[in-house]
Design an enzyme around this catalytic site. Structure first.
Site, short mmCIF file in Angstrom:
data_model
loop_
_atom_site.label_atom_id
_atom_site.label_comp_id
_atom_site.label_asym_id
_atom_site.label_seq_id
_atom_site.Cartn_x
_atom_site.Cartn_y
_atom_site.Cartn_z
N GLU A 83 0.85 -1.19 0.00
CA GLU A 83 0.00 0.00 0.00
C GLU A 83 0.89 1.25 0.00
O GLU A 83 1.95 1.27 0.63
CB GLU A 83 -0.90 0.01 1.23
CG GLU A 83 -1.97 1.09 1.20
CD GLU A 83 -3.03 0.90 2.28
OE1 GLU A 83 -4.01 1.65 2.27
OE2 GLU A 83 -2.86 0.00 3.12
N GLY A 84 0.47 2.26 -0.74
CA GLY A 84 1.23 3.51 -0.80
C GLY A 84 0.33 4.68 -1.06
O GLY A 84 -0.90 4.59 -0.91
N GLY A 85 0.95 5.81 -1.44
CA GLY A 85 0.17 7.01 -1.69
C GLY A 85 -0.79 6.85 -2.85
O GLY A 85 -1.85 7.47 -2.89
N PHE A 86 -0.43 6.02 -3.82
CA PHE A 86 -1.29 5.80 -4.98
C PHE A 86 -2.52 4.98 -4.60
O PHE A 86 -3.62 5.26 -5.03
CB PHE A 86 -0.49 5.05 -6.06
CG PHE A 86 -1.24 4.76 -7.32
CD1 PHE A 86 -1.12 5.59 -8.42
CD2 PHE A 86 -2.07 3.65 -7.42
CE1 PHE A 86 -1.83 5.32 -9.59
CE2 PHE A 86 -2.77 3.37 -8.57
CZ PHE A 86 -2.65 4.21 -9.67
N GLY A 87 -2.31 3.96 -3.79
CA GLY A 87 -3.40 3.07 -3.42
C GLY A 87 -2.86 1.74 -2.96
O GLY A 87 -1.75 1.67 -2.43
N VAL A 89 -1.86 -2.46 -3.56
CA VAL A 89 -1.32 -3.38 -4.56
C VAL A 89 -1.76 -4.80 -4.19
O VAL A 89 -1.65 -5.21 -3.03
CB VAL A 89 0.21 -3.30 -4.63
CG1 VAL A 89 0.74 -4.22 -5.73
CG2 VAL A 89 0.66 -1.87 -4.88
N LYS A 109 -2.02 -2.67 -9.17
CA LYS A 109 -2.10 -1.47 -8.33
C LYS A 109 -3.41 -0.75 -8.61
O LYS A 109 -3.70 -0.38 -9.74
CB LYS A 109 -0.91 -0.54 -8.63
CG LYS A 109 -0.86 0.67 -7.71
CD LYS A 109 0.23 1.66 -8.14
CE LYS A 109 1.61 1.16 -7.86
NZ LYS A 109 2.63 2.21 -8.12
N ASP A 209 12.02 9.88 -7.25
CA ASP A 209 11.58 9.24 -6.01
C ASP A 209 12.35 7.95 -5.77
O ASP A 209 11.77 6.91 -5.43
CB ASP A 209 10.07 8.96 -6.07
CG ASP A 209 9.47 8.75 -4.67
OD1 ASP A 209 10.08 9.22 -3.68
OD2 ASP A 209 8.40 8.14 -4.57
#
Length: 427
Positions: A83-87, A89, A109, A209
């Site tokens: 899980e990350g800032g995008f959403g 996985v 993702k 990044d």
């Protein structure tokens, strides 16, 4: 770690149903007036990201939402792998496009519509990963873009990376420690991926990044850079930088970029220098759980200069001293050059690759020589100083016989001296 706030795109397209349209060019976020960038690595070929994408977009597979829903078992929590800032996985399984081969594992993702990163980052991932092709960059298989009554759905489908990320193996004690050899291989592969982005394409791509959590590892621990949501084209020909809103991750972003918003490829070089020290020390770039003086990695390592006697104290204890001290010192010196204050003083990533190749080659040759000799330097010294007691050599026998005779001579001389002194007393 959290990402910096980014300049939000207020003009999101909600009518998009297939491939992201890039014909209008790619706009970058300027602190002043917005301007279209068309960066070039070659004056001969002026093609831009949109043109390159149009040429290669047909290689990407377009999935329906129902296909990916089925592939991930309706995005069940049991299939969630990150899980990350995008959403989030999810691990999934899809049938090949020809529908003849066996299903393949993929990572899906799924855009979190309430997340900080959104449609803009999704488009960036599609367009950049759609044009790149390198063994150290994660492969984008396809995407899904659907706008319906329930809102937008934005998904990306990547090759599955079974060994997760470099971050997991460096900092999560649940994983066995990475060996010194594997760490060197990961460093070299990641450097080659960045060098390709900076110098191997018709346009320069600044990753923006680079961090240990974005370095994924396949079944052979080959590193592959992932998450291109913040990637940007480099400056136009004749320009030194791209002015953008500051985005990235605390602890990895170059200070010159944070202070000025001026983005160059040397910002990626700085980030790479941070990860070099993470691999050497086994510590995060920023760790709040440590004492205050140890929380910032780059401040803490200053106590252990590469040429200093205390250098070994900063090395990852999980390595258990199983590493080349000479190679480690050279890598620390390389990290220091990547972290120089002025961007122009930092090396290019191609130079970093060349340096790492030399370090690894020297390390392997030294290891081979030691293996060929069959014993370590300490054991060689012992073998010289301690002859085999079961089968002494002839030279050793002669030496011992000579020492015995000397002892007898000294003993005889001492006895005669004693007799003379006794006679003198009698007289």
């Amino acid at each position: 770690m959290k990402c910096f706030p980014y300049f939000k795109d207020k003009s999101r397209c909600r009518e998009q149903k297939s491939a992201p349209e890039l014909k209008g060019g790619m706009k970058t976020e300027f602190s002043g007036t917005e301007s279209v960038t068309k960066s070039l690595c070659s004056d001969i070929s002026p093609r831009s990201i949109p043109e390159l994408y149009e040429e290669k977009a047909h290689k990407l597979r377009v999935f329906s939402f129902s296909e990916l829903k089925q592939a991930t078992n309706d995005f069940t929590r049991q299939r969630k792998i990150g899980e990350g800032g995008f959403g989030s996985v999810y691990k999934g399984s899809i049938k090949p496009a020809d529908d003849k081969s066996d299903p393949v594992l993929v990572a899906v993702k799924k855009l979190n519509r309430d997340g900080l990163q959104g449609h803009k980052q999704w488009v960036a991932e599609v367009q950049f990963l759609g044009i790149v092709e390198h063994p150290n960059l994660v492969k984008l298989i396809g995407y899904c873009a659907v706008d319906g009554e329930r809102g937008i759905q934005r998904l990306l489908v990547y090759e599955f990376m079974p060994n997760k990320s470099l971050e997991d193996h460096l900092f999560n004690k649940a994983y066995p420690p990475l060996s010194w050899k594997v760490r060197l291989q990961i460093l070299l592969g990641a450097a080659q991926g960045l060098a390709y982005l900076h110098e191997g394409l018709e346009v320069q791509v600044i990753y923006r990044d680079f961090k240990s959590s974005n370095v994924l590892l396949d079944e052979n621990f080959t590193p592959k850079l992932s998450d291109f949501g913040l990637a940007r084209e480099g400056p136009m020909t004749g320009h030194t930088h791209v002015s953008t809103a500051v985005v990235g991750t605390y602890g990895y972003a170059a200070p010159d970029y944070i202070e000025t918003g001026r983005l160059t490829a040397k910002c990626d070089v700085w980030s790479f220098g941070v990860v070099l020290y993470e691999i050497l020390t086994g510590r995060r770039s920023l760790e709040r759980s440590l004492p205050t003086v140890e929380q910032k990695l780059l401040e803490w390592v200053k106590q252990f200069p590469a040429d200093g006697k205390r250098f070994g104290l900063m090395m990852d204890p999980r390595l258990q001293h199983q590493y080349s001290t000479t190679a480690a010192r050279k890598i620390a010196k390389l990290a220091d050059t990547c972290l120089l204050k002025h961007p122009k003083d930092r090396p290019k990533m191609s130079q970093v690759v060349e340096t790492l190749e030399h370090i690894i080659q020297d390390s392997e040759e030294a290891s081979c020589l030691q293996d060929c000799d069959g014993v370590s330097e300490d054991n060689q010294l012992d073998s010289i100083q301690m002859p085999n007691q079961l089968e002494p050599s002839e030279s050793w026998k002669r030496r011992m016989t000579h020492l015995a005779k000397l002892g007898e001579h000294l003993e005889g001389a001492s006895r005669r001296r004693f007799m003379i002194m006794q006679r003198a007393k009698v007289v």
